[in-house]
Write a protein that holds these residues in place. Structure first.
Motif, PDB file in Angstrom:
ATOM      1  N   LEU A  72     -21.803 -28.499  40.657  1.00 33.93           N
ATOM      2  CA  LEU A  72     -23.227 -28.740  40.400  1.00 33.93           C
ATOM      3  C   LEU A  72     -24.091 -28.041  41.442  1.00 33.93           C
ATOM      4  O   LEU A  72     -25.133 -27.474  41.121  1.00 33.93           O
ATOM      5  N   THR A 119     -23.478 -35.726  23.576  1.00 31.41           N
ATOM      6  CA  THR A 119     -22.386 -34.744  23.541  1.00 31.41           C
ATOM      7  C   THR A 119     -21.560 -34.913  22.269  1.00 31.41           C
ATOM      8  O   THR A 119     -21.182 -33.927  21.617  1.00 31.41           O
ATOM      9  N   ILE A 136     -25.042 -42.130  31.393  1.00 28.71           N
ATOM     10  CA  ILE A 136     -23.713 -41.644  30.965  1.00 28.71           C
ATOM     11  C   ILE A 136     -23.515 -41.917  29.481  1.00 28.71           C
ATOM     12  O   ILE A 136     -23.081 -41.039  28.719  1.00 28.71           O
ATOM     13  N   ARG A 163     -25.527 -39.578  27.512  1.00 25.27           N
ATOM     14  CA  ARG A 163     -24.918 -38.237  27.552  1.00 25.27           C
ATOM     15  C   ARG A 163     -23.718 -38.166  26.612  1.00 25.27           C
ATOM     16  O   ARG A 163     -23.527 -37.193  25.902  1.00 25.27           O
ATOM     17  N   VAL A 202     -23.000 -38.851  36.412  1.00 29.27           N
ATOM     18  CA  VAL A 202     -23.238 -38.800  34.960  1.00 29.27           C
ATOM     19  C   VAL A 202     -22.309 -37.780  34.324  1.00 29.27           C
ATOM     20  O   VAL A 202     -21.632 -38.053  33.328  1.00 29.27           O
ATOM     21  N   ARG A 203     -22.253 -36.608  34.947  1.00 32.66           N
ATOM     22  CA  ARG A 203     -21.435 -35.545  34.343  1.00 32.66           C
ATOM     23  C   ARG A 203     -19.952 -35.898  34.396  1.00 32.66           C
ATOM     24  O   ARG A 203     -19.227 -35.722  33.433  1.00 32.66           O
ATOM     25  N   SER A 225     -19.148 -38.666  31.959  1.00 30.66           N
ATOM     26  CA  SER A 225     -19.454 -38.371  30.545  1.00 30.66           C
ATOM     27  C   SER A 225     -18.273 -37.690  29.876  1.00 30.66           C
ATOM     28  O   SER A 225     -18.158 -37.673  28.657  1.00 30.66           O
ATOM     29  N   VAL A 226     -17.446 -37.090  30.718  1.00 30.33           N
ATOM     30  CA  VAL A 226     -16.306 -36.367  30.170  1.00 30.33           C
ATOM     31  C   VAL A 226     -15.183 -37.359  29.925  1.00 30.33           C
ATOM     32  O   VAL A 226     -14.737 -38.035  30.847  1.00 30.33           O
ATOM     33  N   GLU A 280     -26.419 -36.913  39.074  1.00 27.41           N
ATOM     34  CA  GLU A 280     -25.953 -36.008  38.025  1.00 27.41           C
ATOM     35  C   GLU A 280     -24.432 -35.840  38.097  1.00 27.41           C
ATOM     36  O   GLU A 280     -23.756 -35.724  37.076  1.00 27.41           O
ATOM     37  N   THR A 281     -23.913 -35.848  39.326  1.00 32.88           N
ATOM     38  CA  THR A 281     -22.457 -35.744  39.498  1.00 32.88           C
ATOM     39  C   THR A 281     -21.750 -36.903  38.789  1.00 32.88           C
ATOM     40  O   THR A 281     -20.798 -36.692  38.036  1.00 32.88           O
ATOM     41  N   VAL A 299     -16.803 -31.884  41.023  1.00 32.98           N
ATOM     42  CA  VAL A 299     -17.969 -31.856  40.125  1.00 32.98           C
ATOM     43  C   VAL A 299     -19.228 -31.600  40.944  1.00 32.98           C
ATOM     44  O   VAL A 299     -20.090 -30.795  40.571  1.00 32.98           O
ATOM     45  N   ASP A 355     -24.238 -24.403  40.674  1.00 32.42           N
ATOM     46  CA  ASP A 355     -25.192 -24.164  39.575  1.00 32.42           C
ATOM     47  C   ASP A 355     -26.626 -24.299  40.067  1.00 32.42           C
ATOM     48  O   ASP A 355     -27.506 -23.530  39.692  1.00 32.42           O
TER      49      ASP A 355
END
Lengths: 386, 162
Positions: free
Chosen positions: B64, A80, A73, A76, B40-41, B44-45, B37-38, B60, B67
């Motif tokens: 994913l 980003t 994270i 990333r 992390v994504r 990350s936001v 990945e869920t 999320v 996708d």
């Protein structure tokens, strides 16, 4: 349960309008329905419980170490952020140049206007620097409707450049804003700078003595103060013809610079107004003017009184139209100190007269002016070998 | 050492995300990769999720998966990966139980995608119909309908097996 009769009875039951038998019948039905609902709900709960506890829905292995996920994270986020920063940076640059293009297209001088402005700046330098001549001029454009106009000018005697100067003016939104001084500030001359004429008596004899001692074959530059102001034709007959008897037409302009007093104060060199271009020369509407130029140049070189007068009037109009430029070059309200309208009216009425001039000529030929009664005073500026 | 907030959240919500993705993909490895990945994504936001964390993470995960499907197409479910053969000698009841689960799982896998998603979100992960409707971008009644049809299909299949 969707039976309309049952629905109707249910409504009546709620309102307490059924007789006891009918009410009992409805209550029995309600009990049955409640039992069915309980059964369905129980089955739903059991199904959900079963499903969520099914083996495939429980990971056979322990989850990945959260620290590893956290590192991903963080990576990333860094990536980003970096990408966003690059994108924002590029967007800002693009915006900067796009904005510049729009502002420049709206407010900057276009090519023809810049051509005329550059010509005007050149002419003004020639007018205000009697003993200098413009060597080169340039202009460039920058972002956000900014640009520069520059003139390089020099004092040259014979083949020797004695002094070189350069001035550059920054333009913003098509207007002159700031003078960049790369050498030293261009100054303007007043009549006071030439001293009291009564103090200059005797200078001529001393100057001629200097020239007599100078070797033959040298070139001298002198300033001659005339006894009385001369018309162009008088100046030509009394000074130019003796000094440059064999010179081709058109070259006198670079060797003799007559001076004019404007409004009894300001001293200007008379630079040929027809060297200045007040309109883009490649514009078709300028064609008629273009066709007249050779004739005007010829008349100017011939020191025709009327042509010189018109040329000087043209120069004064040029100054009137360039107030902002003169304010940047000298000081604010520069033109308010000089009554150009009165000077123009005077020129129109009496014609142009020169009170003196710079001459560059063979040293010994200047001695031929010794007998000229119109030489009130003379100062030798410089003598060079060639 | 005391666990930080992320680690707590990860341990708390990992099962829900995994369950959903496992139900959709039918493969442990794909489900685990997509689960990671869920997280992390999602984390990350840099924003505050408007929905409860579970619904947000499942949103999320759902995106994913969509996708993933677009990129790789439908996933081929391999039984031997889904049900690794842990040999437990002499326990016949376990074998029967495994067989029952295997059949149920296969039937869920055979459901249409939309029914499967609605069923997994609501029945397996305990989301409300409202939350599932938001994630799937459909109406609440459509979710109810999908779940009803999914359960009916599963029930019919179970009756048939019995």
């Amino acid at each position: 349960m969707s039976d309309p009769k049952f629905q109707e009875k249910l409504s009546l039951y709620r309102e307490g309008r059924l007789n006891p038998d009918e009410a009992k019948e409805i209550e029995e039905e309600i009990k049955k329905v409640s039992a069915i609902l309980d059964y369905v709900q129980e089955e739903e709960i059991q199904f959900t419980k079963d499903l969520s506890m099914e083996e495939p829905y429980i990971s056979p292995l322990p989850p990945v170490d959260p620290k590893k996920i956290k590192r991903q994270i963080n990576l990333r986020i860094v990536a980003t952020t970096a990408l966003t920063a690059v994108f924002v940076w590029m967007a800002l640059i693009a915006l900067y140049f796009l904005g510049s293009k729009i502002v420049t297209s709206l407010f900057a001088m276009d090519g023809p206007d810049a051509y005329v402005e550059r010509s005007a700046l050149t002419q003004i330098v020639e007018l205000f620097q009697p003993d200098y001549h413009v060597r080169s001029s340039h202009n460039s454009s920058s972002t956000y409707a900014r640009g520069t106009f520059g003139v390089g000018y020099e004092r040259r005697i014979g083949h020797n450049a004695m002094d070189e100067r350069e001035l550059t003016i920054e333009y913003r939104f098509g207007k002159p804003k700031q003078l960049w001084e790369t050498s030293y500030r261009m100054d303007y001359l007043t009549l006071d700078a030439f001293g009291d004429p009564s103090d200059m008596e005797g200078y001529a004899e001393e100057s001629f003595a200097i020239l007599e001692r100078a070797p033959s074959g040298t070139t001298s530059k002198v300033f001659i103060l005339f006894q009385n102001p001369l018309t162009p034709e008088e100046m030509k007959a009394q000074f130019l013809d003796p000094l440059y008897p064999d010179l081709q037409e058109g070259l006198v302009d670079s060797l003799a610079t007559p001076l004019v007093v404007v409004d009894s104060k300001l001293v200007l060199a008379h630079a040929n107004y027809y060297d200045y271009t007040d309109q883009y020369p490649f514009d078709p509407s300028f064609q008629e003017q273009n066709e007249k130029l050779p004739g005007l140049h010829q008349a100017f070189d011939a020191y025709d009184n009327q042509t010189h007068t018109d040329s000087m009037i043209g120069n004064l109009h040029l100054l009137k139209d360039r107030e902002a430029l003169l304010e940047v070059l000298f000081y604010k309200d520069f033109l308010k100190a000089v009554d150009l309208d009165a000077a123009i009216a005077s020129l129109e009425k009496e014609g142009v007269r020169y009170f003196g001039a710079y001459f560059e000529a063979d040293t010994k030929s200047i001695l031929s002016l010794q007998s000229n009664p119109n030489v009130y005073s003379m100062m030798v500026e410089q003598i060079v070998l060639w | 050492m005391k666990e930080d907030v992320f680690e707590q959240l990860y341990r708390q919500y990992h099962p829900y995300v995994y369950r959903y993705l496992m139900g959709l993909t039918g493969q442990h490895h794909s489900a685990e990769d997509l689960t990671q990945e869920t997280f992390v994504r999602a984390f990350s936001v840099l924003q505050n999720p408007r929905d409860p964390i579970k619904a947000w993470l499942l949103t999320v995960a759902h995106n994913l998966y969509v996708d993933h499907l677009k990129k790789w197409g439908r996933i081929d479910v391999r039984d031997n990966e889904t049900f690794p053969e842990h040999h437990i000698p002499g326990v016949e009841a376990d074998v029967l139980e495994r067989d029952r689960k295997k059949r149920l799982f296969r039937r869920i896998q055979e459901l249409p995608d939309s029914q499967k998603q609605a069923l997994l979100l609501c029945s397996v992960n305990g989301l409300s119909h409202q939350e599932a409707a938001t994630i799937l971008g459909i109406t609440i009644s459509a979710v109810t309908n999908l779940i009803y049809r999914a359960r009916k299909t599963l029930k019919d299949g179970r009756d048939f097996d019995e």
